[in-house]
Design a protein around this motif. Structure first.
Motif, PDB file in Angstrom:
ATOM      1  N   ARG A   1       0.829  -1.207   0.000  1.00 60.22           N
ATOM      2  CA  ARG A   1       0.000   0.000   0.000  1.00 60.22           C
ATOM      3  C   ARG A   1       0.864   1.259   0.000  1.00 60.22           C
ATOM      4  NH1 ARG A   1      -5.378  -0.497   0.735  1.00 60.22           N
ATOM      5  NH2 ARG A   1      -6.197  -2.406   1.674  1.00 60.22           N
TER       6      ARG A   1
ATOM      7  N   LYS B   1      -7.113   4.166   3.829  1.00 58.65           N
ATOM      8  CA  LYS B   1      -7.924   5.323   3.429  1.00 58.65           C
ATOM      9  C   LYS B   1      -7.096   6.332   2.638  1.00 58.65           C
ATOM     10  CE  LYS B   1     -11.189   4.935   7.266  1.00 58.65           C
ATOM     11  NZ  LYS B   1     -11.660   5.516   8.548  1.00 58.65           N
TER      12      LYS B   1
ATOM     13  N   GLU C   1      -4.775   5.575   0.618  1.00 59.42           N
ATOM     14  CA  GLU C   1      -4.679   5.057  -0.745  1.00 59.42           C
ATOM     15  C   GLU C   1      -5.897   5.496  -1.558  1.00 59.42           C
ATOM     16  OE1 GLU C   1      -3.475   0.918  -3.041  1.00 59.42           O
ATOM     17  OE2 GLU C   1      -4.210   0.826  -0.982  1.00 59.42           O
ATOM     18  N   ASP C   2      -7.077   5.462  -0.926  1.00 57.20           N
ATOM     19  CA  ASP C   2      -8.292   5.946  -1.600  1.00 57.20           C
ATOM     20  C   ASP C   2      -8.191   7.444  -1.888  1.00 57.20           C
ATOM     21  OD1 ASP C   2      -9.412   3.414  -1.503  1.00 57.20           O
ATOM     22  OD2 ASP C   2     -10.498   3.790   0.365  1.00 57.20           O
TER      23      ASP C   2
ATOM     24  N   GLY D   1      -5.910   8.137  -4.767  1.00 56.17           N
ATOM     25  CA  GLY D   1      -6.588   7.824  -6.023  1.00 56.17           C
ATOM     26  C   GLY D   1      -7.582   8.906  -6.416  1.00 56.17           C
ATOM     27  N   HIS D   2      -8.273   9.461  -5.409  1.00 57.05           N
ATOM     28  CA  HIS D   2      -9.227  10.544  -5.668  1.00 57.05           C
ATOM     29  C   HIS D   2      -8.529  11.746  -6.289  1.00 57.05           C
ATOM     30  CE1 HIS D   2     -12.193  13.705  -4.995  1.00 57.05           C
ATOM     31  NE2 HIS D   2     -11.281  14.362  -4.315  1.00 57.05           N
TER      32      HIS D   2
END
Length: 202
Positions: A98, A164, A166-167, A170-171
């Protein structure tokens, strides 16, 4: 530190060029010395780090915006390098993966802003807040791994926040790309209308 190393490398190679050409190739000392100086200067130029936005047309973006983008990217790059380093120190495979992905995504975002400094607005919060915070949090995980009896709840919470992040990374990567698609819907409607009108004339 890297600049000092570049000077040492260039100086060493420039210096060994002189006796090599003088005694090995039989050139006059003056000629060898001139070539040695040229080698030194050429290596300094080649080894010099490339500046962000080097060669960009300032008139296309504006000096103040360019300077801001250069500063933000200059501050962000060490943070990405830090994530790379921390990923190598983490033992748990999924957490290691991650953090490594965080570095990859962040490096892609930096490259995207360097291609077009106008994109900075879409990811400035990412570069100035999320990226350094990710480095801080990720750097604590190897410390937890070194403990004999780490707080299980703290380990779980840290892993959850990394997931989170990582999300969030990506956003912001998508936000960067969204800026390139801002007018796509308008262009699609226009071409669809043109095709419909032209096809209807047949």
């Amino acid at each position: 530190m890297s600049e000092d190393r570049n000077w040492l490398i260039a100086g060493f190679l420039g210096a060994v060029t002189v006796p090599g050409l003088t005694f090995g190739a039989g050139l006059p000392f003056v000629v060898s010395a001139g070539i040695g100086v040229a080698v030194f200067a050429g290596l300094l130029f080649l080894l010099a780090p490339r500046r962000v936005f080097e060669g960009i047309d300032v008139s296309a973006i504006g000096r103040s915006r360019l300077d801001l983008a250069r500063k933000v990217l200059g501050d962000a790059l060490p943070q990405v390098d830090r994530l790379d380093q921390v990923a190598k120190e983490i033992r748990k495979p999924d957490v290691k993966a991650r953090v490594a992905r965080l570095a990859v995504v962040a490096r892609g975002i930096l490259a995207g802003v360097e291609q077009d400094a106008n994109r900075l607005a879409a990811v400035q919060r990412f570069l100035t807040y999320y990226l350094p915070q990710a480095g801080e949090i990720a750097a604590r995980y190897p410390v937890l791994e070194q403990m004999s009896r780490p707080d299980a709840a703290l380990v779980t919470q840290t892993e959850g926040v990394i997931a989170k992040l990582e999300d969030a990374f990506g956003h912001y990567k998508d936000s960067l790309l969204d800026s390139d698609l801002a007018d796509l819907d308008v262009e699609l409607r226009l071409i669809e209308t043109a095709i419909r009108d032209d096809m209807g004339k047949r």
